[in-house]
Design a protein around this motif. Structure first.
Motif, PDB file in Angstrom:
ATOM      1  N   LYS A  64      -3.773   5.444   3.603  1.00  0.00           N
ATOM      2  CA  LYS A  64      -2.373   6.284   4.047  1.00  0.00           C
ATOM      3  C   LYS A  64      -1.811   5.976   2.966  1.00  0.00           C
ATOM      4  O   LYS A  64      -0.965   5.301   2.278  1.00  0.00           O
ATOM      5  N   GLY A  65      -0.792   7.645   2.915  1.00  0.00           N
ATOM      6  CA  GLY A  65      -0.074   7.940   2.619  1.00  0.00           C
ATOM      7  C   GLY A  65      -0.327   8.424   0.667  1.00  0.00           C
ATOM      8  O   GLY A  65       0.621   8.284   0.327  1.00  0.00           O
ATOM      9  N   LYS A  66      -1.740   7.950   0.831  1.00  0.00           N
ATOM     10  CA  LYS A  66      -2.156   8.835  -0.743  1.00  0.00           C
ATOM     11  C   LYS A  66      -3.267   9.894  -0.662  1.00  0.00           C
ATOM     12  O   LYS A  66      -4.025   9.851   0.616  1.00  0.00           O
ATOM     13  N   GLU A  67      -3.300  11.204  -1.433  1.00  0.00           N
ATOM     14  CA  GLU A  67      -4.354  11.711  -1.493  1.00  0.00           C
ATOM     15  C   GLU A  67      -4.922  11.627  -3.453  1.00  0.00           C
ATOM     16  O   GLU A  67      -4.643  10.941  -3.876  1.00  0.00           O
ATOM     17  N   GLY A  68      -5.671  12.397  -3.077  1.00  0.00           N
ATOM     18  CA  GLY A  68      -6.949  12.558  -4.255  1.00  0.00           C
ATOM     19  C   GLY A  68      -6.404  13.779  -5.054  1.00  0.00           C
ATOM     20  O   GLY A  68      -5.401  14.667  -4.545  1.00  0.00           O
ATOM     21  N   PRO A  69      -6.707  14.619  -6.045  1.00  0.00           N
ATOM     22  CA  PRO A  69      -6.356  15.657  -7.085  1.00  0.00           C
ATOM     23  C   PRO A  69      -6.284  16.815  -6.297  1.00  0.00           C
ATOM     24  O   PRO A  69      -5.166  17.160  -6.250  1.00  0.00           O
ATOM     25  N   HIS A  70      -6.809  16.704  -5.526  1.00  0.00           N
ATOM     26  CA  HIS A  70      -6.470  18.318  -4.606  1.00  0.00           C
ATOM     27  C   HIS A  70      -6.174  17.869  -3.523  1.00  0.00           C
ATOM     28  O   HIS A  70      -6.440  18.749  -2.707  1.00  0.00           O
ATOM     29  N   GLY A  71      -5.815  17.138  -3.190  1.00  0.00           N
ATOM     30  CA  GLY A  71      -5.218  16.677  -1.725  1.00  0.00           C
ATOM     31  C   GLY A  71      -6.495  15.977  -0.493  1.00  0.00           C
ATOM     32  O   GLY A  71      -5.831  16.232   0.943  1.00  0.00           O
ATOM     33  N   GLU A  72      -7.428  15.574  -1.146  1.00  0.00           N
ATOM     34  CA  GLU A  72      -8.138  15.323  -0.113  1.00  0.00           C
ATOM     35  C   GLU A  72      -7.788  13.960   0.105  1.00  0.00           C
ATOM     36  O   GLU A  72      -6.855  13.068  -0.448  1.00  0.00           O
ATOM     37  N   THR A  73      -8.644  13.421   1.467  1.00  0.00           N
ATOM     38  CA  THR A  73      -8.875  11.815   2.095  1.00  0.00           C
ATOM     39  C   THR A  73      -8.650  10.940   1.313  1.00  0.00           C
ATOM     40  O   THR A  73     -10.464  10.885   1.018  1.00  0.00           O
ATOM     41  N   VAL A  74      -8.657  10.097   0.491  1.00  0.00           N
ATOM     42  CA  VAL A  74      -9.119   8.679  -0.281  1.00  0.00           C
ATOM     43  C   VAL A  74      -9.218   7.925   0.628  1.00  0.00           C
ATOM     44  O   VAL A  74      -8.567   7.616   1.508  1.00  0.00           O
ATOM     45  N   TYR A  75     -10.176   7.674   0.824  1.00  0.00           N
ATOM     46  CA  TYR A  75     -11.129   5.696   1.491  1.00  0.00           C
ATOM     47  C   TYR A  75     -11.904   4.939   0.264  1.00  0.00           C
ATOM     48  O   TYR A  75     -11.067   5.521  -1.438  1.00  0.00           O
ATOM     49  N   ILE A  76     -11.508   3.644   0.598  1.00  0.00           N
ATOM     50  CA  ILE A  76     -11.828   2.633   0.192  1.00  0.00           C
ATOM     51  C   ILE A  76     -12.648   1.541   0.124  1.00  0.00           C
ATOM     52  O   ILE A  76     -12.513   1.436   1.556  1.00  0.00           O
ATOM     53  N   ASN A  77     -14.259   1.349  -0.607  1.00  0.00           N
ATOM     54  CA  ASN A  77     -14.627   0.542  -0.125  1.00  0.00           C
ATOM     55  C   ASN A  77     -14.304  -0.831   0.200  1.00  0.00           C
ATOM     56  O   ASN A  77     -13.525  -1.338   0.200  1.00  0.00           O
ATOM     57  N   ARG A  78     -15.513  -1.340  -0.005  1.00  0.00           N
ATOM     58  CA  ARG A  78     -15.604  -2.893  -0.233  1.00  0.00           C
ATOM     59  C   ARG A  78     -15.347  -3.534  -0.838  1.00  0.00           C
ATOM     60  O   ARG A  78     -14.981  -4.418  -1.392  1.00  0.00           O
ATOM     61  N   LYS A  79     -14.992  -2.572  -2.226  1.00  0.00           N
ATOM     62  CA  LYS A  79     -15.145  -3.081  -3.138  1.00  0.00           C
ATOM     63  C   LYS A  79     -14.031  -2.848  -3.967  1.00  0.00           C
ATOM     64  O   LYS A  79     -13.751  -2.398  -4.741  1.00  0.00           O
ATOM     65  N   ASP A  80     -13.077  -2.566  -2.927  1.00  0.00           N
ATOM     66  CA  ASP A  80     -11.392  -2.032  -3.469  1.00  0.00           C
ATOM     67  C   ASP A  80     -11.749  -1.023  -4.365  1.00  0.00           C
ATOM     68  O   ASP A  80     -10.869  -0.766  -5.393  1.00  0.00           O
ATOM     69  N   LYS A  81     -12.980   0.072  -4.083  1.00  0.00           N
ATOM     70  CA  LYS A  81     -12.543   1.344  -5.115  1.00  0.00           C
ATOM     71  C   LYS A  81     -12.967   2.361  -4.495  1.00  0.00           C
ATOM     72  O   LYS A  81     -12.696   2.329  -3.209  1.00  0.00           O
ATOM     73  N   LYS A  82     -11.760   3.535  -5.212  1.00  0.00           N
ATOM     74  CA  LYS A  82     -11.411   4.423  -4.347  1.00  0.00           C
ATOM     75  C   LYS A  82     -12.063   5.792  -4.322  1.00  0.00           C
ATOM     76  O   LYS A  82     -12.456   5.691  -5.482  1.00  0.00           O
ATOM     77  N   TYR A  83     -12.736   6.369  -3.453  1.00  0.00           N
ATOM     78  CA  TYR A  83     -13.146   7.722  -3.749  1.00  0.00           C
ATOM     79  C   TYR A  83     -12.194   8.918  -2.966  1.00  0.00           C
ATOM     80  O   TYR A  83     -12.097   8.248  -1.954  1.00  0.00           O
ATOM     81  N   ILE A  84     -12.823   9.745  -2.814  1.00  0.00           N
ATOM     82  CA  ILE A  84     -12.861  11.572  -2.739  1.00  0.00           C
ATOM     83  C   ILE A  84     -14.304  11.505  -2.047  1.00  0.00           C
ATOM     84  O   ILE A  84     -15.592  11.828  -2.311  1.00  0.00           O
TER      85      ILE A  84
END
Length: 104
Positions: A64-84
Motif C-alpha cells: 500500500k502506498g507504493k507503485e511499480g516503475p510505470h504505476g503498476e500495483t506492487v505485491y509482496i510474497n511470503r519471502k518478502d520479495k516485491k513484484y509486479i
C-alpha cells in the motif's frame, strides 16, 4: 493436327493459371491465420495477466502506498520479495530502487 495444338495450348494456359494462383492463395491464407493467431495470443496474455493478478491479490499482500516503475500495483510474497505482474501474466521481481510512492 490443329486440334492437338489448340488443346495443348489450352491445357498449358490452365496449368500456368493454376500454378500462378496457388502461391497467392497460400499467402492470403497465411495472412489470415497470422491475424487470428495474434488476436488469440492477445486474449491469452490478457487472461493470464488477470488470473495472476487475482491470485496474487488473494495469496500475497499488496504494498500500500507504493507503485511499480510505470504505476503498476506492487505485491509482496511470503519471502518478502516485491513484484509486479506484467501484461503477459508473468511476475517481475523488483529492486528497491524501482519502487516509489504512489502519485495522487
Amino acid at each position: 493436327m490443329k486440334a492437338p495444338k489448340s488443346i495443348s495450348a489450352v491445357l498449358l494456359a490452365l496449368a500456368f493459371g493454376a500454378v500462378a494462383t496457388l502461391p497467392a492463395q497460400a499467402v492470403f491464407a497465411q495472412h489470415k491465420k497470422n491475424k487470428v493467431d495474434s488476436t488469440a495470443e492477445k486474449i491469452g496474455n490478457k487472461t493470464a495477466s488477470i488470473a495472476v493478478k487475482g491470485a496474487s491479490a488473494v495469496t500475497d499482500k499488496i504494498y500500500k502506498g507504493k507503485e511499480g516503475p510505470h504505476g503498476e500495483t506492487v505485491y509482496i510474497n511470503r519471502k518478502d520479495k516485491k513484484y509486479i505482474v506484467d501484461e503477459k501474466g508473468k511476475k517481475v521481481y523488483l529492486k528497491p530502487s524501482q519502487i516509489h510512492d504512489k502519485k495522487e
